[in-house]
Motif scaffolding. Structure first.
Motif, short mmCIF file in Angstrom:
data_model
loop_
_atom_site.label_atom_id
_atom_site.label_comp_id
_atom_site.label_asym_id
_atom_site.label_seq_id
_atom_site.Cartn_x
_atom_site.Cartn_y
_atom_site.Cartn_z
N THR A 296 0.90 -1.18 0.11
CA THR A 296 0.13 0.02 0.06
C THR A 296 0.87 1.19 0.13
O THR A 296 1.99 1.27 0.28
CB THR A 296 -0.86 0.08 1.27
N ASP A 297 0.36 2.36 -0.48
CA ASP A 297 1.21 3.49 -0.39
C ASP A 297 0.79 4.40 0.86
O ASP A 297 1.30 5.47 1.36
CB ASP A 297 0.82 4.58 -1.61
N LYS A 298 -0.18 3.68 1.90
CA LYS A 298 -0.18 4.17 3.31
C LYS A 298 0.29 3.36 4.23
O LYS A 298 -0.59 2.84 5.14
CB LYS A 298 -1.34 4.89 3.58
N TRP A 446 6.91 9.31 5.88
CA TRP A 446 6.81 10.32 4.47
C TRP A 446 6.65 9.11 3.39
O TRP A 446 7.79 8.13 3.16
CB TRP A 446 7.83 11.20 4.38
N VAL A 447 5.98 9.07 2.61
CA VAL A 447 5.79 8.48 1.33
C VAL A 447 6.07 9.33 0.19
O VAL A 447 5.70 10.29 0.05
CB VAL A 447 4.84 7.43 0.76
N HIS A 467 -1.89 12.41 -9.02
CA HIS A 467 -2.26 13.43 -7.79
C HIS A 467 -3.11 14.52 -8.50
O HIS A 467 -4.23 14.70 -8.68
CB HIS A 467 -1.27 13.91 -6.97
N TYR A 493 4.66 14.11 -2.15
CA TYR A 493 4.83 13.43 -0.92
C TYR A 493 3.46 13.32 -0.04
O TYR A 493 2.78 14.31 0.01
CB TYR A 493 5.80 14.05 0.13
N ASP A 494 3.43 12.13 0.58
CA ASP A 494 2.21 11.93 1.54
C ASP A 494 2.85 11.91 2.65
O ASP A 494 3.86 11.23 2.79
CB ASP A 494 1.65 10.68 1.00
N VAL A 496 1.90 9.79 6.10
CA VAL A 496 1.11 8.76 6.64
C VAL A 496 1.25 8.47 8.32
O VAL A 496 2.35 8.81 8.68
CB VAL A 496 1.43 7.27 5.97
N ASN A 500 -2.98 5.65 8.10
CA ASN A 500 -3.70 6.70 7.42
C ASN A 500 -3.17 7.73 6.70
O ASN A 500 -2.11 8.23 7.27
CB ASN A 500 -4.71 7.32 8.60
N GLU A 501 -3.39 8.11 5.45
CA GLU A 501 -2.94 9.37 4.90
C GLU A 501 -3.44 10.31 5.54
O GLU A 501 -4.67 10.67 5.42
CB GLU A 501 -3.37 9.23 3.36
N GLY A 504 -0.67 15.65 2.28
CA GLY A 504 -0.05 15.13 0.98
C GLY A 504 0.18 16.53 0.27
O GLY A 504 -0.46 17.57 0.44
#
Lengths: 611, 611
Positions: A296-298, A446-447, A467, A493-494, A496, A500-501, A504
């Motif tokens: 996942t991205d989060k 940080w992603v 995005h 950048y996200d 998290v 949870n995000e 961003g």
């Protein structure tokens, strides 16, 4: 529980009197008189008053002079508002309540006045959690009296105030309000419309102040922030609100690390004192790594159970679906390890995991005990050779009683599935009593290095922004825009928190030519709708970037609330209704006339309305 | 001008660096190189860079090593964004500029980079006041670079921040966000509508959080504030905005003086340092007195020229229209004195004053010189007897060269007319060079004891609320509600600054029975639309009251701006248009479908659209 101490700390600030106003002890009757008097001297009558400071015990003298006071206070229904005056005295020895901030004193009442009587309540104010949410929302003004809602809303106010101090007083940001009656944005399908008095012309309620914040940078207001109300019409989506709030930030002459350290400092500064302090800097992970390791991205980085690529172990396997998968170009074998799964998971859990994988991902899941001799319902597992088993134990670092869930297939798909199962299994283990995630832990991450574009779902040969179209490409990947745009990474950048995000942002494009190329050539957007922004970039726009933090979600996580509705004073139900006032509401057709609109009644209800 | 000192003071706060971000000297080219170099040594080239701190002079060395730097900087168009590095040096003796905060230094540039070039501007950034407002709004992002807009928006941010500190940190107020997607309110004809996805159901954008703030008091959040976005659809009204901001405050267990002293403290605390401090408490005037003395409920108390009742002087007059007026039950003779009117006003001014009075008020105006022998065009004035003249000089305290404007009629009408003329004449005197109102003076005033009800315009036998139906009656007048409600005064209060209403509020009704009686019996409103509020009052609502300050208007007065559009980053034109983005905009009809609405095109343009 840290709540009372936090509240009493807060009260020091509250208790400064305002000139001209004498502040008597006010409050509403909290407990029944009977309940309190049973515990104490039967000659006296006790009651507990509540105000925003907390609770205080009041004692009514039993002599004749207090008869009228006693009558007023004894006859007032629970939750009535009374005003009393009296003398603060120490409680008799042995009757102090150390659990109560005011537990050492009581008020010997002298006069009392009933300011407003309370009718019979639809529910008791305490224990609000046992009420249905619909009832709580219908009587929101009563629900707000609960300790938890008071705590949540007061904490939210305090945290936002600290954020403002950090941004405005410490870092020179300018709080600027941007319009919410705006123009629709390209692809703005989720924007609420507001009809104007000009026929056929509508304002749109924007999903974020994105365009305005960039225009402010062009306008030389080089450090902007706003606690911004945003709007998104997503119909019925649970735990979303049609209007929500974001901490919206933009600054000029900044890079990705500049925004990141600003936000780390912001959260550290505004973090509540009753929680463990925030440790900075936050760890950073690339999008690619997050997907490969957590699916996942989060990622929820409070616990392990990472996804591990075990393709190499199975290069020569005889297990059919692994062989199949590995024979394909992007084929992989992946696994996660469920700690003590043999102890905590039941056979039917594994069955439903396999069913979930088959139903939602069209994937097979193979549960394997590497250290034990048990093997539920999974004959293929016996095809795993001893050398493979030992290699897997080493790679996966498994212990006695662990269960390995193994799948095979295309990299992204296998990771996504295992990412979902990782979270499902963690929930399952916790409901069975394992402590996997420390409830006091706040794990920020940080992603970074997201792709700039994704293939369009409806037509994968076309591109859409991962995005939004103002995101700047990664400096190393600019050349790819002209050769292989799909491979270009972005400067998005996200942030998290616990999976949870919560925010961003990105460095934006400040070059008008590049922005035009991306909008017109790569995304095939109608640039006319954004001509004002493109034109603004032509007039000496500085390099700039920013971020938005989802305030409702953040406060929800900080307070440990089950829903964002618990950190919003007057939330809408998941269908977008205000259950208290019954909004949205019907409007007489003559009130629609100035806006030049008519209701298009759906055909099946036309007949109904004709009656 | 105090602006640069204020800015440099602000900059101290801004200049703290953010970790990880190195902050080079950035800025945009402000003046042409030619202009600067003419003033100085022709061997060097000078330019002035601007950033949010202000301006700084950059000097380019003339040696060969600086050739590329010189080329970059000399070829960059005005308003381009450049990055330079170099050494800060003292300016050569005699070349300092004491008017500039950075006037003692300059930067000897070493490297330079053009970050973004600027195209030819539609107007020069300096002297923005000479542009039409339409042009400024179309290129708002350029207009925002002007010193005045930077000052206005930064001051606004600072003042709001100080207000938050005062309310939140010093007085324990809780900042609570209330919804803007709400239900229409009774008589909410000026509310924007937002169609929902349910056929025929609409949200309304509320004109204020009035209901929510009262519900918060019922909910025990006893000190609430919000910098609240509000909406009002008034079509085309100059100097109004469809969305505006108010400092919204409500508290429990408070009386009128409590709110007043809170607001006095708030303004004192948040007042800009570069203005004279606010003196508290503010004077208070009743509505009746304001009307009688200034002819308005928002008197400009920066100057005199008060309305004086001179009825008694004319009890035996022979002047016809005075006789007529005084013979009627509420007939009066009133006058104002125009200081040095004989010197500053022209005959045609007096003519247009008389015409205005006749056209708009159907009233006669008699100009009189009491101390001189001149009498323009006003033969009746000669009917004034010597004893009357002397009595008038005494009552009106007139000097040589003053002109008295005299009218007769019903009290309210005569006062309203003279109130208007007072302001008109003050403007006129000032355009002719008299200094009547000190431009540095901020004259606050509370106006209190408003009537609770007014006769309805369309049917004077029915009542409507003078402010809103939740306003509590004056404690001394509660009995009048049941006998002569027209005579009841309210606990409403307005805050007036320099003749502008900048805030208003009231103590609210907390008794459900009284609220029902007023809504249903006196106002004949449909109480069903407010059932949630009435029900809430039944459940132990505390006594409460509040206020709302109009932030845009307040900042407009503080900054001395000609229009509220000068203190809003992205205002709408007076027709409600965003001239930059062209909002409101057309929406394709398929995007209207989810909201079950259709456009009703006006008949005359139907044919046009059929093409």
């Amino acid at each position: 529980m840290t709540f009372p101490s936090w509240l009493s700390q807060l009260c020091r600030g509250l208790s400064r009197p305002i000139r001209r106003t004498t502040q008597p002890i006010w409050g509403s009757l909290y407990r029944s008189l009977v309940q309190s008097s049973q515990r104490r001297n039967p000659q006296n009558t006790f009651l507990v008053l509540r105000d925003f400071h907390g609770l205080v015990q009041v004692v009514i003298p039993q002599d004749e002079s207090a008869a009228s006071v006693r009558k007023i206070l004894c006859e007032a229904p629970v939750e009535s508002v009374v005003q009393v005056s009296g003398t603060v005295i120490s409680r008799p020895a042995g009757q102090e309540n150390p659990k109560m901030p005011t537990g050492e004193i009581e008020i010997k009442v002298k006069t009392a006045e009933l300011l407003n009587a309370c009718k019979k309540l639809p529910f008791e104010i305490k224990d609000f959690m046992k009420k249905t949410e619909a009832l709580r929302l219908q009587y929101r003004y009563l629900d707000l009296r609960s300790f938890q809602m008071q705590y949540n809303l007061r904490l939210r106010s305090q945290m936002v105030m600290k954020m403002r101090e950090y941004l405005c007083n410490l870092h020179g940001f300018v709080d600027i309000e941007t319009p919410t009656l705006f123009k629709r944005t390209p692809g703005g399908a989720k924007e609420f419309l507001v009809p104007s008095r000009e026929p056929g012309k509508f304002y749109s309620l924007p999903q974020s102040p994105q365009q305005f914040k960039q225009l402010l940078m062009v306008g030389g207001l080089d450090r902007y922030f706003q606690v911004a109300r945003c709007y998104r019409d997503e119909g019925s989506r649970p735990d979303r609100q049609p209007e929500f709030t974001q901490i919206d930030i933009e600054m000029s002459f900044v890079d990705q690390t500049g925004i990141q350290s600003l936000i780390e400092g912001l959260l550290q500064y505004s973090w509540p004192n009753d929680k463990d302090p925030v440790v900075v800097p936050f760890p950073t992970m690339t999008f690619t790594e997050a997907l490969a390791t957590y699916g996942t991205d989060k990622p929820d980085t409070r616990f392990g159970m990472k996804i591990i690529d075990i393709s190499d172990v199975f290069r020569n396997t005889e297990i059919g679906f692994l062989q199949d998968a590995l024979s394909k170009p992007l084929g992989t074998v992946k696994a996660i390890c469920i700690p003590e799964g043999a102890k905590y998971l039941k056979r039917k859990d594994i069955e439903s995991i396999r069913k979930f994988a088959a139903d939602h991902f069209n994937q097979e899941i193979l549960p394997v005990f590497l250290n034990a001799n048990r093997n539920w319902n999974s004959p293929v597992a016996s095809f795993i050779m001893e050398s493979q088993r030992l290699e897997l134990i080493r790679l996966m670092d498994t212990q006695e009683e662990d269960v390995v869930l193994l799948t095979a297939g295309e990299h992204n798909k296998a990771c996504s599935l295992l990412g979902k199962l990782r979270l499902e299994c963690a929930d399952l283990l916790e409901t069975r009593g394992m402590v996997l995630r420390d409830p006091t832990l706040f794990s920020f991450l940080w992603v970074v290095d997201f792709p700039l574009f994704l293939p369009k779902e409806e037509n994968p040969r076309e591109l859409e922004s991962a995005h939004h179209p103002f995101t700047a490409p990664h400096p190393s990947d600019i050349h790819l825009l002209y050769t292989e745009p799909k491979k270009a990474r972005s400067q998005h950048y996200d942030l998290v928190l616990n999976g949870n995000e919560i925010g961003g942002g990105s460095i934006r494009i400040h070059n008008a030519e590049l922005q035009r190329y991306i909008l017109a050539t790569l995304l095939k957007e109608d640039v006319k709708m954004l001509s004002h922004l493109l034109q603004a970039l032509d007039y000496g726009a500085p390099p700039h970037g920013g971020i938005a933090l989802g305030l409702d979600r953040l406060i929800c996580l900080v307070t440990g609330s089950p829903s964002i509705r618990d950190v919003i004073a007057f939330p809408k139900s998941f269908r977008g209704h205000d259950l208290m006032s019954n909004a949205p509401d019907s409007i007489p057709s003559e009130e629609l006339k100035p806006y030049h609109i008519r209701v298009s009644w759906p055909t099946d209800s036309k007949a109904e309305r004709a009656h």
